[in-house]
Design a protein around this motif. Structure first.
Motif, PDB file in Angstrom:
ATOM      1  N   ALA A  23       0.809  -1.207   0.000  1.00 45.61           N
ATOM      2  CA  ALA A  23       0.000   0.000   0.000  1.00 45.61           C
ATOM      3  C   ALA A  23       0.848   1.266   0.000  1.00 45.61           C
ATOM      4  O   ALA A  23       0.337   2.340  -0.223  1.00 45.61           O
ATOM      5  N   VAL A  24       2.143   1.151   0.236  1.00 38.95           N
ATOM      6  CA  VAL A  24       3.000   2.319   0.238  1.00 38.95           C
ATOM      7  C   VAL A  24       3.131   2.821  -1.186  1.00 38.95           C
ATOM      8  O   VAL A  24       3.572   2.093  -2.063  1.00 38.95           O
ATOM      9  N   PRO A  25       2.696   4.064  -1.446  1.00 43.53           N
ATOM     10  CA  PRO A  25       2.769   4.563  -2.823  1.00 43.53           C
ATOM     11  C   PRO A  25       4.208   4.790  -3.240  1.00 43.53           C
ATOM     12  O   PRO A  25       5.069   5.109  -2.436  1.00 43.53           O
ATOM     13  N   GLU A  26       4.447   4.622  -4.537  1.00 40.90           N
ATOM     14  CA  GLU A  26       5.769   4.848  -5.081  1.00 40.90           C
ATOM     15  C   GLU A  26       6.056   6.341  -5.075  1.00 40.90           C
ATOM     16  O   GLU A  26       5.147   7.167  -5.139  1.00 40.90           O
ATOM     17  N   ALA A  27       7.337   6.680  -4.990  1.00 41.97           N
ATOM     18  CA  ALA A  27       7.717   8.085  -4.962  1.00 41.97           C
ATOM     19  C   ALA A  27       7.300   8.756  -6.264  1.00 41.97           C
ATOM     20  O   ALA A  27       7.548   8.241  -7.340  1.00 41.97           O
ATOM     21  N   GLY A  28       6.640   9.902  -6.126  1.00 42.75           N
ATOM     22  CA  GLY A  28       6.217  10.653  -7.302  1.00 42.75           C
ATOM     23  C   GLY A  28       5.091  10.001  -8.072  1.00 42.75           C
ATOM     24  O   GLY A  28       4.912  10.247  -9.245  1.00 42.75           O
ATOM     25  N   SER A  29       4.297   9.172  -7.409  1.00 47.64           N
ATOM     26  CA  SER A  29       3.255   8.470  -8.137  1.00 47.64           C
ATOM     27  C   SER A  29       2.024   9.330  -8.372  1.00 47.64           C
ATOM     28  O   SER A  29       1.183   8.985  -9.167  1.00 47.64           O
ATOM     29  N   THR A  30       1.923  10.474  -7.658  1.00 41.97           N
ATOM     30  CA  THR A  30       0.776  11.333  -7.898  1.00 41.97           C
ATOM     31  C   THR A  30       1.231  12.694  -8.363  1.00 41.97           C
ATOM     32  O   THR A  30       2.274  13.181  -7.973  1.00 41.97           O
ATOM     33  N   ALA A  31       0.418  13.297  -9.194  1.00 37.68           N
ATOM     34  CA  ALA A  31       0.734  14.641  -9.677  1.00 37.68           C
ATOM     35  C   ALA A  31       0.444  15.671  -8.595  1.00 37.68           C
ATOM     36  O   ALA A  31       1.068  16.713  -8.541  1.00 37.68           O
ATOM     37  N   GLU A  36      -3.035   8.450  -1.167  1.00 36.52           N
ATOM     38  CA  GLU A  36      -3.815   7.572  -2.029  1.00 36.52           C
ATOM     39  C   GLU A  36      -4.365   6.419  -1.214  1.00 36.52           C
ATOM     40  O   GLU A  36      -3.828   6.066  -0.170  1.00 36.52           O
ATOM     41  N   LYS A  37      -5.415   5.824  -1.737  1.00 42.02           N
ATOM     42  CA  LYS A  37      -5.948   4.628  -1.117  1.00 42.02           C
ATOM     43  C   LYS A  37      -4.942   3.505  -1.291  1.00 42.02           C
ATOM     44  O   LYS A  37      -4.258   3.435  -2.311  1.00 42.02           O
ATOM     45  N   PRO A  38      -4.861   2.608  -0.328  1.00 39.84           N
ATOM     46  CA  PRO A  38      -3.928   1.483  -0.484  1.00 39.84           C
ATOM     47  C   PRO A  38      -4.383   0.556  -1.602  1.00 39.84           C
ATOM     48  O   PRO A  38      -5.579   0.431  -1.881  1.00 39.84           O
ATOM     49  N   LEU A  39      -3.396  -0.058  -2.249  1.00 42.79           N
ATOM     50  CA  LEU A  39      -3.700  -1.013  -3.309  1.00 42.79           C
ATOM     51  C   LEU A  39      -4.238  -2.291  -2.683  1.00 42.79           C
ATOM     52  O   LEU A  39      -3.877  -2.655  -1.576  1.00 42.79           O
ATOM     53  N   GLY A  40      -5.072  -2.971  -3.417  1.00 42.45           N
ATOM     54  CA  GLY A  40      -5.572  -4.262  -2.958  1.00 42.45           C
ATOM     55  C   GLY A  40      -7.070  -4.371  -3.101  1.00 42.45           C
ATOM     56  O   GLY A  40      -7.754  -3.464  -3.576  1.00 42.45           O
ATOM     57  N   SER A  41      -7.566  -5.505  -2.682  1.00 44.96           N
ATOM     58  CA  SER A  41      -8.978  -5.832  -2.822  1.00 44.96           C
ATOM     59  C   SER A  41      -9.855  -4.935  -1.958  1.00 44.96           C
ATOM     60  O   SER A  41      -9.520  -4.618  -0.830  1.00 44.96           O
ATOM     61  N   ARG A  42     -10.990  -4.548  -2.524  1.00 40.29           N
ATOM     62  CA  ARG A  42     -11.977  -3.789  -1.777  1.00 40.29           C
ATOM     63  C   ARG A  42     -13.220  -4.645  -1.525  1.00 40.29           C
ATOM     64  O   ARG A  42     -14.306  -4.120  -1.310  1.00 40.29           O
ATOM     65  N   ALA A  43     -13.016  -5.953  -1.578  1.00 41.16           N
ATOM     66  CA  ALA A  43     -14.116  -6.877  -1.330  1.00 41.16           C
ATOM     67  C   ALA A  43     -14.544  -6.780   0.130  1.00 41.16           C
ATOM     68  O   ALA A  43     -13.734  -6.463   1.001  1.00 41.16           O
ATOM     69  N   TRP A  93     -12.213  -3.507 -12.619  1.00 38.57           N
ATOM     70  CA  TRP A  93     -11.082  -4.358 -12.234  1.00 38.57           C
ATOM     71  C   TRP A  93     -10.317  -3.749 -11.068  1.00 38.57           C
ATOM     72  O   TRP A  93      -9.794  -4.453 -10.216  1.00 38.57           O
ATOM     73  N   GLY A  94     -10.244  -2.418 -11.044  1.00 43.45           N
ATOM     74  CA  GLY A  94      -9.512  -1.725  -9.998  1.00 43.45           C
ATOM     75  C   GLY A  94     -10.090  -1.917  -8.613  1.00 43.45           C
ATOM     76  O   GLY A  94      -9.415  -1.685  -7.614  1.00 43.45           O
ATOM     77  N   THR A  95     -11.341  -2.349  -8.517  1.00 41.91           N
ATOM     78  CA  THR A  95     -11.911  -2.620  -7.198  1.00 41.91           C
ATOM     79  C   THR A  95     -11.313  -3.867  -6.577  1.00 41.91           C
ATOM     80  O   THR A  95     -11.452  -4.084  -5.382  1.00 41.91           O
ATOM     81  N   GLU A  96     -10.636  -4.667  -7.388  1.00 34.21           N
ATOM     82  CA  GLU A  96     -10.138  -5.946  -6.898  1.00 34.21           C
ATOM     83  C   GLU A  96      -8.665  -6.218  -7.181  1.00 34.21           C
ATOM     84  O   GLU A  96      -8.029  -6.945  -6.446  1.00 34.21           O
ATOM     85  N   PHE A  97      -8.117  -5.650  -8.249  1.00 36.59           N
ATOM     86  CA  PHE A  97      -6.766  -6.019  -8.677  1.00 36.59           C
ATOM     87  C   PHE A  97      -5.811  -4.832  -8.588  1.00 36.59           C
ATOM     88  O   PHE A  97      -6.077  -3.782  -9.188  1.00 36.59           O
ATOM     89  N   PRO A  98      -4.691  -4.988  -7.889  1.00 37.82           N
ATOM     90  CA  PRO A  98      -3.728  -3.884  -7.745  1.00 37.82           C
ATOM     91  C   PRO A  98      -3.159  -3.383  -9.079  1.00 37.82           C
ATOM     92  O   PRO A  98      -2.931  -2.191  -9.240  1.00 37.82           O
ATOM     93  N   LEU A 104      -5.008   2.830 -13.365  1.00 33.87           N
ATOM     94  CA  LEU A 104      -5.901   3.968 -13.183  1.00 33.87           C
ATOM     95  C   LEU A 104      -5.166   5.160 -12.580  1.00 33.87           C
ATOM     96  O   LEU A 104      -5.413   6.302 -12.968  1.00 33.87           O
ATOM     97  N   ARG A 105      -4.262   4.919 -11.639  1.00 31.60           N
ATOM     98  CA  ARG A 105      -3.474   6.019 -11.065  1.00 31.60           C
ATOM     99  C   ARG A 105      -2.607   6.671 -12.136  1.00 31.60           C
ATOM    100  O   ARG A 105      -2.515   7.891 -12.212  1.00 31.60           O
ATOM    101  N   TRP A 106      -1.960   5.861 -12.958  1.00 30.16           N
ATOM    102  CA  TRP A 106      -1.113   6.381 -14.034  1.00 30.16           C
ATOM    103  C   TRP A 106      -1.955   7.196 -15.006  1.00 30.16           C
ATOM    104  O   TRP A 106      -1.561   8.286 -15.423  1.00 30.16           O
TER     105      TRP A 106
END
Length: 142
Positions: A23-31, A36-43, A93-98, A104-106
């Motif tokens: 869930a740790v965002p990569e450096a410079g991943s947002t403009a 950001e919300k952590p990556l992973g399943s939102r089930a 797909w983004g609701t479930e797959f990192p 989507l972030r890119w």
């Protein structure tokens, strides 16, 4: 506590730790530099608890997303919002797959960069137009 439930709790703790690390965002991943919300399943939690149910959930989400993306690809040469539908499918797909969340972030980052570029260009054109207009008014007419 039985050995089986202890093992299940341990696996859940390990998977939660793996999720927290990813869930740790990569450096410079947002403009914008925001959080950001952590990556992973939102089930829902009850689905995540059961491995077979979670796999089934992921298969259903994948099939729904695939149907939407295929519909968008079909709309590309035809009249209709093809790209919008494709990104909606990736959003499903983004609701479930990192990987889809990263796509989507890119995409969001590139869209923001493009929007800022368009605004700068529009402002430059307006400034040049005003300068030409001011220069034309200063010159005496013969």
């Amino acid at each position: 506590m039985s050995a089986e439930s202890a093992e299940r709790t341990e696996r859940h703790a390990e998977s939660a730790g793996a999720t927290a690390d990813s869930a740790v965002p990569e450096a410079g991943s947002t403009a914008t530099g925001g959080t950001e919300k952590p990556l992973g399943s939102r089930a829902p939690h009850f689905i995540k608890r059961s491995r077979p149910l979670h796999i089934s959930w992921q298969v259903v989400i994948f099939v729904i997303g695939l149907a939407i993306v295929v519909g968008g690809v079909i709309m590309l040469p035809l009249p209709g919002p093809g790209w919008l539908v494709i990104f909606a499918g990736i959003g499903v797909w983004g609701t479930e797959f990192p990987w889809a969340q990263r796509v989507l972030r890119w995409t969001k980052q590139k869209l923001q960069e493009w929007t800022h570029w368009v605004k700068r260009r529009r402002e430059e054109r307006l400034r040049r137009k005003q300068e030409r207009k001011a220069g034309a008014e200063e010159r005496p007419r013969s």
